[in-house]
Design a protein around this motif. Structure first.
Motif, PDB file in Angstrom:
ATOM      1  N   SER A  52       0.813  -1.219   0.000  1.00  0.00           N
ATOM      2  CA  SER A  52       0.000   0.000   0.000  1.00  0.00           C
ATOM      3  C   SER A  52       0.844   1.266   0.000  1.00  0.00           C
ATOM      4  N   ILE A  53       1.979   1.262   0.697  1.00  0.00           N
ATOM      5  CA  ILE A  53       2.773   2.497   0.731  1.00  0.00           C
ATOM      6  C   ILE A  53       3.406   2.776  -0.630  1.00  0.00           C
ATOM      7  N   LYS A  54       3.563   1.734  -1.441  1.00  0.00           N
ATOM      8  CA  LYS A  54       4.068   1.950  -2.794  1.00  0.00           C
ATOM      9  C   LYS A  54       2.950   2.455  -3.705  1.00  0.00           C
ATOM     10  N   LYS A  55       1.751   1.920  -3.526  1.00  0.00           N
ATOM     11  CA  LYS A  55       0.625   2.330  -4.368  1.00  0.00           C
ATOM     12  C   LYS A  55       0.282   3.803  -4.195  1.00  0.00           C
ATOM     13  N   ILE A  56       0.420   4.319  -2.980  1.00  0.00           N
ATOM     14  CA  ILE A  56       0.050   5.718  -2.737  1.00  0.00           C
ATOM     15  C   ILE A  56       1.230   6.674  -2.910  1.00  0.00           C
TER      16      ILE A  56
END
Length: 387
Positions: free
Chosen positions: A41-45
């Protein structure tokens, strides 16, 4: 009013774009950083790239894949090994409470020569710990503003709460924008977690008017703002207030001077998520109304009456028993309204291990000393009523 000795050394940096202060925060702590995080998730955002850009002058080592209900093996053990092998100066936890909880155990284990489980189970007192900084992406646990965490050991079905003053984060960076993409399911579970943190501090034998007001306002704010966040995930004001509520929920500030409750709902839920790896907040939402109904008696009824009147606005002229029952019903109805599953069977738990879990809880959680003491038979009844 009870005596207390209280300290919260964590620096909070709150608001939009607060992450720009990350290099300043990290600079005094060292150059060799263990970056801990969960899934993708931290990569997606875009947060992963932003952190790496801001810390381009630092040497970064990564520990990804930390799971909800963080695991001693592999995550804690891998993190401790990496810290020792790479002479890490500081841990940067980017994610939710599970990432931060795991990072706290790693921080202590990195400075200990024995089995880190000795520290988590209080066989040995930590003498030192690596500093921790976090960038929070989920409003729920309050781990960003306290010195504790919860670690699961799968092979023994243990989920252990671990607290040590050495484990307060040095700094927590809280930008509500990073919670915009949190799913409705996890937003609801985070609300339930923070509500239960508050309830565990509210249902006590000895409290103050001040603390009761804190807790009642917290509960009302959480219910209003979680509902808004679920309806409109990018409502900044609602996300911000919910995030701050969760931050305040678990560091003791709501109950300074109160007697201790024993945190019975957490004690029961820890077994559920240790045995079945369910979402912590959902487990708490399922257990809490059943625990409330189980402990409602002549000794506890006045507390439920105050809770019902001040949190849910129930008519104070009604009979006490009716107010108390309506308050419990309203608690259940709120959790149901934000689409939390309200039966254990809905999250994959049946009656097959009820006896085993009740015994595990009774032996390990000390609930015979709770605000409303619970025996193994009491715990079993609450679990059965929750099915």
């Amino acid at each position: 009013m009870q005596n207390f000795d209280y300290m919260t050394p964590t620096r909070l940096i709150f608001g939009k774009e607060s992450i720009v202060k990350l290099p300043e925060v990290m600079r005094s702590l060292g150059k060799r950083v263990l970056l801990t995080y969960g899934g993708g998730s931290i990569k997606k955002i875009g947060l992963y790239d932003r952190v790496n850009e801001l810390l381009k002058d630092f040497e970064i080592f990564e520990l990804p894949g930390i799971q909800p209900n963080p695991k001693y093996d592999p995550s804690v053990l891998d993190g401790v090994r990496m810290c020792k092998e790479n002479q890490i100066d500081v841990i940067l936890a980017v994610g939710g409470g599970s990432v931060l909880d795991c990072s706290k155990a790693i921080a202590a284990g990195a400075k200990y020569d024995g089995d880190p489980w000795d520290l988590i189970t209080y066989k040995v007192k930590a003498q030192a710990a690596l500093p921790i900084v976090d960038v929070l992406t989920l409003a729920a646990t309050g781990s960003e503003y306290d010195c504790g965490g919860v670690i699961s050991r799968t092979e023994t079905n243990d989920k252990v709460g671990y607290m040590d003053p050495l484990l307060f984060p040095v700094c927590s960076i809280l930008d509500p924008v990073y919670t915009f993409t949190v799913s409705k399911k996890q937003t609801a579970a985070g609300c339930a977690d923070a509500m239960n943190h508050t309830i565990e501090q509210y249902f006590v034998a000895d409290s103050t008017l001040l603390n009761d007001g804190f807790c009642e306002s917290m509960l009302k704010s959480l219910m209003v703002n979680a509902t808004k966040c679920i309806e409109n995930p990018e409502d900044y004001t609602a996300r911000a207030e919910m995030m701050l509520c969760c931050t305040y929920g678990c560091n003791g500030i709501l109950s300074l001077g109160n007697s201790y409750s024993g945190w019975p709902c957490h004690g029961i839920e820890h077994a559920l998520s240790a045995y079945y790896d369910i979402t912590h907040g959902e487990g708490l939402a399922i257990i809490t109304p059943r625990w409330m109904r189980h402990i409602l008696n002549e000794k506890t009824i006045d507390r439920f009456v105050k809770y019902g009147i001040n949190v849910f606005g129930i008519d104070a002229t009604l009979p006490k028993q009716e107010i108390a029952e309506k308050a419990i019903d309203a608690t259940y109805a709120f959790f149901e309204s934000i689409n939390i599953p309200m039966h254990l069977r809905e999250v994959g738990i049946d009656e097959s291990r009820i006896d085993e879990m009740a015994h595990h809880i009774a032996v390990n959680e000390g609930l015979e000393n709770a605000y409303a003491p619970l025996t193994e038979e009491d715990i079993k009844k609450i679990l059965i009523e929750s099915l």
